[in-house]
Design a protein around this motif. Sequence first.
Motif, PDB file in Angstrom:
ATOM      1  N   CYS A   3       1.330   7.112  -2.764  1.00  0.00           N
ATOM      2  CA  CYS A   3       1.283   5.689  -2.383  1.00  0.00           C
ATOM      3  C   CYS A   3       0.107   4.992  -3.079  1.00  0.00           C
ATOM      4  O   CYS A   3      -0.939   5.601  -3.323  1.00  0.00           O
ATOM      5  CB  CYS A   3       1.068   5.527  -0.888  1.00  0.00           C
ATOM      6  SG  CYS A   3       2.410   6.120   0.142  1.00  0.00           S
ATOM      7  N   CYS A   8      -1.137  10.197   1.024  1.00  0.00           N
ATOM      8  CA  CYS A   8      -1.558   8.942   1.659  1.00  0.00           C
ATOM      9  C   CYS A   8      -1.739   9.182   3.163  1.00  0.00           C
ATOM     10  O   CYS A   8      -1.149  10.119   3.721  1.00  0.00           O
ATOM     11  CB  CYS A   8      -0.472   7.900   1.422  1.00  0.00           C
ATOM     12  SG  CYS A   8      -0.730   6.328   2.243  1.00  0.00           S
ATOM     13  N   CYS A  42      -0.364   7.731   5.406  1.00  0.00           N
ATOM     14  CA  CYS A  42       0.927   7.544   6.092  1.00  0.00           C
ATOM     15  C   CYS A  42       1.719   8.839   6.148  1.00  0.00           C
ATOM     16  O   CYS A  42       2.729   8.924   6.854  1.00  0.00           O
ATOM     17  CB  CYS A  42       1.739   6.449   5.412  1.00  0.00           C
ATOM     18  SG  CYS A  42       2.455   6.945   3.828  1.00  0.00           S
ATOM     19  N   GLY A  85       0.812  -1.217   0.000  1.00  0.00           N
ATOM     20  CA  GLY A  85       0.000   0.000   0.000  1.00  0.00           C
ATOM     21  C   GLY A  85       0.840   1.259   0.000  1.00  0.00           C
ATOM     22  O   GLY A  85       0.375   2.326  -0.420  1.00  0.00           O
ATOM     23  N   HIS A  86       2.086   1.160   0.439  1.00  0.00           N
ATOM     24  CA  HIS A  86       2.929   2.357   0.526  1.00  0.00           C
ATOM     25  C   HIS A  86       4.048   2.366  -0.513  1.00  0.00           C
ATOM     26  O   HIS A  86       5.027   3.094  -0.367  1.00  0.00           O
ATOM     27  CB  HIS A  86       3.435   2.538   1.959  1.00  0.00           C
ATOM     28  CG  HIS A  86       2.305   2.594   2.940  1.00  0.00           C
ATOM     29  ND1 HIS A  86       1.427   3.650   2.982  1.00  0.00           N
ATOM     30  CD2 HIS A  86       1.853   1.672   3.824  1.00  0.00           C
ATOM     31  CE1 HIS A  86       0.481   3.387   3.885  1.00  0.00           C
ATOM     32  NE2 HIS A  86       0.715   2.195   4.399  1.00  0.00           N
TER      33      HIS A  86
HETATM   34 ZN   LIG Z   1       1.482   5.581   2.273  1.00  0.00          ZN
END
Ligand SMILES: [Zn+2]
Length: 370
Positions: free
Chosen positions: A252, A245, A247, A234-235
């Motif tokens: 991402c 994202c 994060c 996912g990243h």
């Molecule tokens: Zn991410």
Amino acid sequence: MPEGKNRTRDFGNIYRLIYEKKQCSRQQIAEELSISLPTITHNLALLKDDGLIYTSGTFSSTGGRKANIFRCVPDARYALGIDITQNHLSIVLINLNLDIIDSERMRCPFEDTSLYYDNLQEKVEQFLNKQSLDRDKLLGIGISLPAIIESDQKTIFYATVISLLGNFYERISSCFIYPYLLFNDASSAGLAESWHSNSDKPMLYLSLSSSVGGAFMIGGKTFPGTHSHSSEFGHMCIVPHGKRCYCGCYGCLDAYCSAKVLSDFTGGNLMEFFKELSSGNPGYRRVFDEYLDYLAIAVNNLRMCYDCDVIIGGTVGSFMSDYIKDLRQKAITLNPFEKSGDYILCCHYRTEASAVGAAAHYIDQFIEEM
Ligand SMILES: [Zn+2]
């Protein structure tokens, strides 16, 4: 290993062989394990006494006495799997064959409060109470979470999809009287799919749920990486300086291919999105087409790295069967080597994969330690 009565290594080896082969005769066991027939007969009797195997007819014979077929009793042990997500709670009960005996999925938004944990305990008890189950046969509870878990399967290293504290394991200690451990949701789901495929071939699972994750399985086990952080697909950055994202980074895969990218158009209801899509709504078709463009980039990159089948899973995966051809077509155009997108497959499980995989840990442990 079952208690007492001088269980030896042969006892476990014979059981594991029958489990792996699904069925065996005495002669097959003797040939595979190089153990004498009297020792095999003795251990088969012990395995029967413990309720772990049964005789299931005879093999056809071209002459002489027909050989008995020995099989494992699937319901000799059970494991429970719980999948905790942002908005839902899933509970599954599986047996030694990883068959789902029963499952329940309910809307239950996660919150780090004693009310939630009391409710969790109550739901699990209610679920177990309605099973006609000898509780002594319950091996343990695997809990799947959208979080990176340390290799002790107790400590949460990273969690932002739902706000889990590092000491979550201790916080839920009063909920269960059975052994329990924590597992990453995507790794658990990948493991469940890999075991279901009954293949030792390398396989990659891409989980497209409210967050994007994944797992790389080899030899029926997940590859954890050096720090148990592998397969955080996912990243992976697929669009430099792209969308932000959760994060904190930009571009991402999660920002382009999480289930939310689709369900945000239908008030958080992913099923509704796919209903609209299948009814031919052109706006939804455009949204989904763009979604598949980004997904194809990710899938193609994964194929380049791993050279194995890619299973499309998670909540989006459970709706993908009608659209897998479109995804394959898009992925082929990005790949100079592949002539077919047949390596891209739909997941087998719909919503239970993570819970099944988490529970399967206890089944695997039981078989291994026999
Ligand atoms: Zn991410």
